[in-house]
Design an enzyme around this catalytic site. Structure first.
Site, short mmCIF file in Angstrom:
data_model
loop_
_atom_site.label_atom_id
_atom_site.label_comp_id
_atom_site.label_asym_id
_atom_site.label_seq_id
_atom_site.Cartn_x
_atom_site.Cartn_y
_atom_site.Cartn_z
N PRO A 2 20.20 -4.41 -0.16
CA PRO A 2 19.31 -4.94 -0.89
C PRO A 2 20.05 -5.82 -2.06
O PRO A 2 21.09 -5.53 -2.49
CB PRO A 2 18.71 -3.73 -1.58
CG PRO A 2 19.79 -2.94 -1.76
CD PRO A 2 20.61 -3.15 -0.55
N GLU A 3 19.68 -7.28 -2.10
CA GLU A 3 19.63 -7.84 -3.47
C GLU A 3 18.17 -7.81 -3.76
O GLU A 3 17.33 -7.40 -2.91
CB GLU A 3 20.31 -9.05 -3.55
CG GLU A 3 21.89 -8.69 -3.18
CD GLU A 3 22.75 -9.87 -3.79
OE1 GLU A 3 22.42 -10.79 -4.39
OE2 GLU A 3 23.97 -9.83 -3.05
N LYS A 52 16.05 -4.97 -8.38
CA LYS A 52 16.46 -3.97 -7.16
C LYS A 52 15.50 -2.70 -7.20
O LYS A 52 15.90 -2.19 -6.34
CB LYS A 52 17.96 -3.83 -7.11
CG LYS A 52 18.65 -5.23 -7.15
CD LYS A 52 20.23 -4.69 -7.33
CE LYS A 52 21.01 -6.28 -7.32
NZ LYS A 52 22.63 -5.75 -7.82
N ARG A 188 14.41 -1.53 -19.60
CA ARG A 188 15.72 -1.68 -19.56
C ARG A 188 16.21 -2.60 -18.48
O ARG A 188 17.54 -2.72 -18.66
CB ARG A 188 16.51 -0.09 -19.25
CG ARG A 188 16.47 0.87 -20.28
CD ARG A 188 17.08 2.10 -19.90
NE ARG A 188 16.07 3.20 -19.74
CZ ARG A 188 15.77 3.83 -18.78
NH1 ARG A 188 16.62 3.64 -17.70
NH2 ARG A 188 14.81 4.70 -18.44
N ARG A 345 34.30 -4.92 -7.69
CA ARG A 345 33.58 -5.64 -6.75
C ARG A 345 34.48 -7.04 -6.46
O ARG A 345 34.92 -7.47 -7.31
CB ARG A 345 32.06 -6.07 -7.25
CG ARG A 345 31.34 -4.89 -7.75
CD ARG A 345 31.23 -3.90 -6.61
NE ARG A 345 30.06 -4.36 -5.55
CZ ARG A 345 29.06 -4.41 -5.46
NH1 ARG A 345 28.25 -4.18 -6.38
NH2 ARG A 345 28.41 -5.04 -4.27
#
Length: 355
Positions: A2-3, A52, A188, A345
């Site tokens: 997923p993005e 997401k 959030r 990353r």
DNA sequence: TTGGGATGGCCAT
DNA sequence: TGGCCCTCCCAAA
């Protein structure tokens, strides 16, 4: 995998597959047995994505007739909150005449119209009572010969509807929450470019307040929801922005360009079920540049699971400008694409095109 | 057969 | 910043 575009696509898929249906919810793996017991027998009345995060709303089966859409505040709705994390996945299977299943991209594995060749075992004691169920008694008879396949692998959640089944494996988050808890989660999250309520100016203001690199901020779900490692690399390339530039040093006008581009790219990704950021004229080889086959294997792009194998799809090795193209020539200027680990990353970029 | 990655994010330090 | 969690798949041995 997923993005945000994948999750939005999944939300649509669940809506078209299950909206209004009473679902049987189980946890073949057992780790979500309690939650499954709470949700099973309820009716799916909402399917939403924010970044997401996937939210599936379940109303009491016999409750007030909640509309399938727009009932996000109904107090008797319980929400299944799911975050796929790095390798969570939904696997769909359905009756052969269930067209929606074909489009259930984003979950990399799908079994369409598959039939078990062996008789399903009789339901046994324990957590897998949902195991295999003949759908022979479905009211409209359209799935009369479809047999629900056995769960494959570590299936945390199985959602069984009238003519399809969805299995969830490997999620980072999978929990039942109340409407208030859902609101707290959403509070959030940063604005989501795919959503109609996505707030550009909130994004611009937030990025402009921080010295943190624009690359890191694009991955921060508090700053912006839904972009992941591919979109951040690609959108920065398309905007010509050095990923290591501090956010506050990127002009607001450029931040708006980045946002607007994400809106286009991610909505396109949600529609086609794959991330494609290259313009057609920039794909493939160009004169004066070596073909990719001539490059060392470690430099070659290798991206799995970006598509569901749809015929005619843009091949994954032509879908990106810089993502997973370390050492390969930039599609625009020919300079080798750089890679660097940033906050755990891999970050890909072209130092010539991005300044 | 093993082990390293992978489009994430949480927590502790 | 580093460790850890979730699971699957493919390349290397």
């Amino acid at each position: 995998m997923p993005e945000g575009h994948t999750v939005h696509r999944l939300a649509r898929t669940f809506a078209s597959l299950y909206a209004g249906q009473t679902l049987r919810v189980s946890s073949p793996q057992g780790r979500f047995a309690d939650g499954a017991a709470v949700l099973s027998g309820r009716r799916l009345v909402a399917s939403e994505a924010w970044g997401k995060q996937l939210f599936l709303g379940f109303a009491p089966a016999d409750g007030s007739d909640a509309e399938v859409t727009g009932m996000t505040s109904a107090s008797d709705v319980l929400w299944l909150r799911i975050h796929l994390g790095l390798y969570g996945a939904w696997t769909f299977a359905g009756a052969p005449d269930t067209p929606e299943v074909v489009h259930a991209i984003g979950a990399p594995r799908k079994r369409i119209g598959e039939r078990e060749t062996t008789a399903p075992p009789a339901a046994t004691e324990g957590s897998t009572s949902e195991g295999s169920t003949s759908e022979g008694s479905t009211s409209d008879g359209s799935t009369s010969d479809w047999v629900v396949p056995e769960p494959r692998g570590q299936v945390r959640v199985r959602l069984l509807g009238d003519h399809a089944v969805a299995d969830l494996t490997g999620p980072t988050a999978c929990e039942v929450i109340t409407p208030e808890e859902k609101r707290a989660v959403e509070a959030r999250l940063g604005p989501d470019p795919i959503r109609d309520d996505g707030d550009v100016e909130a994004f611009v203001a937030r990025v402009g307040r921080s010295r943190v690199t624009i690359a890191q901020q694009l991955m921060d779900q508090v700053v912006i929801s839904g972009a992941g490692n591919i979109y951040r690399a690609e959108v920065l390339f398309r905007a010509g922005v050095d990923p290591l530039r501090p956010g506050r040093d990127v002009p607001a006008a450029v931040l708006r360009v980045i946002w607007d581009d994400l809106v286009v790219l991610m909505r396109d990704g949600a529609d086609r079920g794959a991330i494609v950021t290259t313009r057609p004229e920039d794909r493939g080889s160009r004169p004066g540049r070596p073909p990719e086959e001539a490059l060392p294997p470690e430099g070659r792009g290798r991206t799995r699971q970006n598509t569901d194998g749809t015929p005619g799809a843009v091949p994954s090795d032509q879908a990106f400008y810089v993502y997973h193209r370390a050492g390969l020539p930039c599609r625009i200027c020919g300079t080798p694409v750089l890679v660097k680990e940033l906050a755990g990353r891999n970050l890909f970029w072209c130092e010539t095109c991005q300044t």
